[in-house]
Design an enzyme around this catalytic site. Structure first.
Site, PDB file in Angstrom:
ATOM      1  N   GLY A 106       0.128  -5.543   0.860  1.00  0.00           N
ATOM      2  CA  GLY A 106      -1.138  -5.549   0.139  1.00  0.00           C
ATOM      3  C   GLY A 106      -1.100  -6.339  -1.144  1.00  0.00           C
ATOM      4  O   GLY A 106      -2.137  -6.828  -1.610  1.00  0.00           O
ATOM      5  N   GLU A 155       5.870  -5.900   7.412  1.00  0.00           N
ATOM      6  CA  GLU A 155       5.272  -4.875   8.267  1.00  0.00           C
ATOM      7  C   GLU A 155       6.043  -4.584   9.555  1.00  0.00           C
ATOM      8  O   GLU A 155       6.103  -3.430   9.994  1.00  0.00           O
ATOM      9  CB  GLU A 155       3.830  -5.264   8.602  1.00  0.00           C
ATOM     10  CG  GLU A 155       2.857  -5.160   7.440  1.00  0.00           C
ATOM     11  CD  GLU A 155       2.907  -6.355   6.481  1.00  0.00           C
ATOM     12  OE1 GLU A 155       2.193  -6.327   5.476  1.00  0.00           O
ATOM     13  OE2 GLU A 155       3.657  -7.315   6.768  1.00  0.00           O
ATOM     14  N   ASP A 176      -1.215  -7.635   7.791  1.00  0.00           N
ATOM     15  CA  ASP A 176      -2.662  -7.488   7.651  1.00  0.00           C
ATOM     16  C   ASP A 176      -3.102  -8.136   6.348  1.00  0.00           C
ATOM     17  O   ASP A 176      -2.514  -9.111   5.919  1.00  0.00           O
ATOM     18  CB  ASP A 176      -3.058  -6.008   7.743  1.00  0.00           C
ATOM     19  CG  ASP A 176      -2.527  -5.162   6.586  1.00  0.00           C
ATOM     20  OD1 ASP A 176      -1.492  -5.529   5.984  1.00  0.00           O
ATOM     21  OD2 ASP A 176      -3.152  -4.130   6.271  1.00  0.00           O
ATOM     22  N   GLY A 207       0.821  -1.206   0.000  1.00  0.00           N
ATOM     23  CA  GLY A 207       0.000   0.000   0.000  1.00  0.00           C
ATOM     24  C   GLY A 207       0.853   1.253   0.000  1.00  0.00           C
ATOM     25  O   GLY A 207       2.091   1.190   0.028  1.00  0.00           O
TER      26      GLY A 207
END
Length: 361
Positions: free
Chosen positions: A122, A145, A153, A67
């Site tokens: 992502g 992350e 996530d 992202g």
């Protein structure tokens, strides 16, 4: 022009093509791209002329680098509580992104994700939940992350918690990138196609079944380097806490184990602690949707915690690679603060739903 759109959509025979089209940013996802993907997938699901969908990335560098973390940094720097964080553009983006991840996982037609080159964050969310996942000799896949004070996530904890022998725990805590062969071992990919045969695969998918196209282009993956460390990874990463895992790694005394311990200790102490708890929680959850609801809570709380803004600053903005984590050590991480990441939000993610900007109008 169509070729300037952030996602190029076209039909070739019976194949719907989705091409992420921000090559200068390694096709990093933004909110508009998520909306386009969701809308087009919904349309093709009901179109009898479309027999399969293929996701690829434009350019030579990769499918998707994740992202827009610069935008996330802006929101993290401004977030002072749940209500501010939930109203932020980043939270609205995650809401729709996670709904997209769930829809990809239950897509009713063959969804072929071509995971060539860099596939991170992502990018894993729009590919590894698909029913047909293709990696290549150029694949470099990671959930990076923890290096920026964030927690895996996009359903990443759900995927990694299912990997046997704690290999998923290793990948999540170290944020290490893995090869295409490793991705197959991790269960994040199904088929290995040499990069120079991808054009043949996509051409075949336009007129032939997925099985026939893969039969002509896929090969057995090479030996996985990650699988070679399965035994020591299983024993060390079965620890009940991050300090215990690091202690087990250091007691092994091998170069690989010591490197893993050093790598984890350089990450945000809070992020790796929350990540391990997230993985253990995911192992007991019954569905991807349940995991995404939990991940949404954690992601929103990361916006409030200082380590996310600091991690992005150090890695992406100033690039000094010297983050000042708060707290700076694992033994200083407060258990109550960790509990807070998992508490329900005033506006929790819900399924099924239309995109947030419509359902929350």
């Amino acid at each position: 022009m169509a070729d300037e759109a952030p996602v190029i959509t076209r039909v070739e025979g019976g194949l719907g093509r989705l091409i992420l089209n921000r090559p200068k940013a390694i096709n990093a996802l933004d909110h508009e791209m998520v909306r386009i993907l969701h809308r087009q997938l919904s349309a093709w699901a009901d179109d009898d002329s479309i027999t399969a969908v293929a996701l690829t990335g434009s350019g030579e560098r990769g499918l998707c680098a994740g992202g827009d973390i610069v935008a996330i940094h802006r929101d993290a720097s401004a977030s002072t509580g749940d209500s501010v964080a939930e109203a932020s553009p980043s939270a609205r983006f995650w809401w729709d992104e996670y709904l997209l991840n769930a829809d990809i996982a239950r897509y009713p037609k063959p969804y072929i994700a071509v995971m060539d080159g860099i596939v991170m964050g992502g990018g894993v969310g729009v590919s590894a939940h698909g029913n047909t996942r293709v990696v290549t000799d150029r694949t470099r896949l990671a959930m990076p992350e923890t290096g920026i004070g964030f927690v895996p996530d996009v359903g990443g904890t759900h995927l990694l918690a299912q990997v046997p022998d704690e290999l998923g725990t290793y990948a999540a805590l170290t944020a290490k990138s893995v090869s295409g062969a490793d991705a197959v071992v991790l269960g994040l990919a199904d088929h290995y196609v040499p990069a120079d045969r991808l054009d043949d695969l996509l051409s075949a998918l336009a007129t032939r079944s997925v099985g026939e196209a893969l039969a002509d282009t896929a090969v057995d993956p090479p030996t996985s380097a990650l699988a070679a460390g399965r035994e020591w990874i299983r024993d060390a990463f079965a620890g009940d806490s991050v300090p215990e895992i690091i202690s087990r790694l250091r007691s092994l005394g091998t170069e690989d184990a010591t490197t893993a311990a050093d790598t984890i200790e350089a990450k945000s102490p809070t992020a790796v602690t929350v990540t391990l708890r997230s993985l253990r929680a995911a192992a007991d959850e019954s569905s991807l949707e349940e995991a995404l609801i939990r991940e949404y809570r954690v992601s929103v709380r990361c916006l409030i915690h200082p380590d996310l803004a600091e991690g992005i600053r150090a890695q992406v903005i100033d690039k000094d690679r010297s983050p000042s984590w708060r707290p700076p050590t694992l033994d200083a991480v407060d258990a109550a603060a960790v509990d807070g990441f998992f508490e329900p939000l005033p506006d929790d993610l819900t399924f099924p739903s239309t995109p947030r900007e419509e359902s929350h109008a």
